[in-house]
Design a protein around this motif. Sequence first.
Motif, PDB file in Angstrom:
ATOM      1  N   SER A 121      39.030  36.149  34.758  1.00 22.95           N
ATOM      2  CA  SER A 121      39.701  35.542  35.655  1.00 22.95           C
ATOM      3  C   SER A 121      41.137  35.546  35.706  1.00 22.95           C
ATOM      4  N   GLN A 122      41.937  36.392  34.928  1.00 25.13           N
ATOM      5  CA  GLN A 122      43.256  36.881  35.094  1.00 25.13           C
ATOM      6  C   GLN A 122      43.331  37.560  36.360  1.00 25.13           C
ATOM      7  N   THR A 123      44.676  37.541  36.881  1.00 28.63           N
ATOM      8  CA  THR A 123      44.915  38.536  37.924  1.00 28.63           C
ATOM      9  C   THR A 123      45.316  39.782  37.552  1.00 28.63           C
ATOM     10  N   LEU A 124      44.673  40.638  38.076  1.00 29.49           N
ATOM     11  CA  LEU A 124      44.911  42.149  37.525  1.00 29.49           C
ATOM     12  C   LEU A 124      45.793  42.692  38.617  1.00 29.49           C
ATOM     13  N   TRP A 183      36.929  51.750  49.645  1.00 31.26           N
ATOM     14  CA  TRP A 183      38.170  51.409  50.146  1.00 31.26           C
ATOM     15  C   TRP A 183      38.538  49.977  50.125  1.00 31.26           C
ATOM     16  N   MET A 184      39.488  49.477  49.596  1.00 34.12           N
ATOM     17  CA  MET A 184      40.055  48.164  49.460  1.00 34.12           C
ATOM     18  C   MET A 184      40.888  47.771  50.365  1.00 34.12           C
ATOM     19  N   GLY A 185      42.029  48.298  50.729  1.00 32.19           N
ATOM     20  CA  GLY A 185      43.072  48.105  51.621  1.00 32.19           C
ATOM     21  C   GLY A 185      44.119  49.005  51.881  1.00 32.19           C
ATOM     22  N   LYS A 226      39.529  40.656  51.406  1.00 25.31           N
ATOM     23  CA  LYS A 226      40.699  40.227  51.929  1.00 25.31           C
ATOM     24  C   LYS A 226      40.985  38.910  51.160  1.00 25.31           C
ATOM     25  N   SER A 227      40.279  38.093  50.806  1.00 26.28           N
ATOM     26  CA  SER A 227      40.492  37.000  49.993  1.00 26.28           C
ATOM     27  C   SER A 227      40.784  37.094  48.637  1.00 26.28           C
ATOM     28  N   LEU A 228      40.794  38.308  48.033  1.00 24.04           N
ATOM     29  CA  LEU A 228      41.134  38.302  46.537  1.00 24.04           C
ATOM     30  C   LEU A 228      42.371  39.408  46.439  1.00 24.04           C
ATOM     31  N   THR A 229      43.084  39.713  47.172  1.00 21.88           N
ATOM     32  CA  THR A 229      44.236  40.649  47.154  1.00 21.88           C
ATOM     33  C   THR A 229      45.258  40.393  48.328  1.00 21.88           C
ATOM     34  N   SER A 230      46.217  40.921  47.956  1.00 22.15           N
ATOM     35  CA  SER A 230      47.822  40.981  48.960  1.00 22.15           C
ATOM     36  C   SER A 230      48.397  41.896  48.518  1.00 22.15           C
ATOM     37  N   ILE A 231      48.261  43.323  49.144  1.00 20.60           N
ATOM     38  CA  ILE A 231      48.979  44.383  48.858  1.00 20.60           C
ATOM     39  C   ILE A 231      50.389  44.210  49.278  1.00 20.60           C
ATOM     40  N   LEU A 253      48.809  46.442  43.801  1.00 21.25           N
ATOM     41  CA  LEU A 253      47.724  45.706  44.461  1.00 21.25           C
ATOM     42  C   LEU A 253      47.281  44.519  43.299  1.00 21.25           C
ATOM     43  N   PRO A 254      47.246  43.442  43.608  1.00 19.83           N
ATOM     44  CA  PRO A 254      46.885  42.194  42.767  1.00 19.83           C
ATOM     45  C   PRO A 254      45.507  41.862  42.979  1.00 19.83           C
ATOM     46  N   LEU A 255      44.648  41.689  42.012  1.00 22.55           N
ATOM     47  CA  LEU A 255      43.387  41.596  42.328  1.00 22.55           C
ATOM     48  C   LEU A 255      42.780  40.243  41.649  1.00 22.55           C
ATOM     49  N   SER A 256      42.558  39.259  42.239  1.00 20.11           N
ATOM     50  CA  SER A 256      42.089  38.071  41.229  1.00 20.11           C
ATOM     51  C   SER A 256      40.688  37.965  41.099  1.00 20.11           C
ATOM     52  N   SER A 257      40.353  37.100  40.407  1.00 19.29           N
ATOM     53  CA  SER A 257      39.049  36.780  39.885  1.00 19.29           C
ATOM     54  C   SER A 257      38.197  38.082  39.352  1.00 19.29           C
TER      55      SER A 257
END
Length: 123
Positions: free
Chosen positions: A15-18, A49-51, A66-71, A82-86
Amino acid sequence: QVQLQESGPGLVKPSQTLTLTCTGSGGSITTNYYYWSWIRQPPGKGLEWMGAIAYSGSTYYSPSLKSLTSISRDTSKNQFTLPLSSVTPAVPPVYYCASAGCLATLPAYLDVWGPGTLVTVSP
């Protein structure tokens, strides 16, 4: 030709943001018409491919992520992030950064790849 290198924490808790960072050398991430992507590959599965972030700073995402990251990017460091939540304790994928002279959502069309990085998820 640009070279790419991924870096990350190595170990995160569930559950940490990677947050993964890709650093370019030998070329700028603001070079016109180049796009900088993140890709992952779960063990035994294909590349996903993620983004991507464009030379202009515009971002593009796989609809499922899209809801899990914001490059984002730091042009002063020639890096994109790349931050990746959950994140979950499931067997983690290998994460790659890559580039192409167009918006390539199919991994086969990406020209330059980093070596990849593995992040372990553990309590």
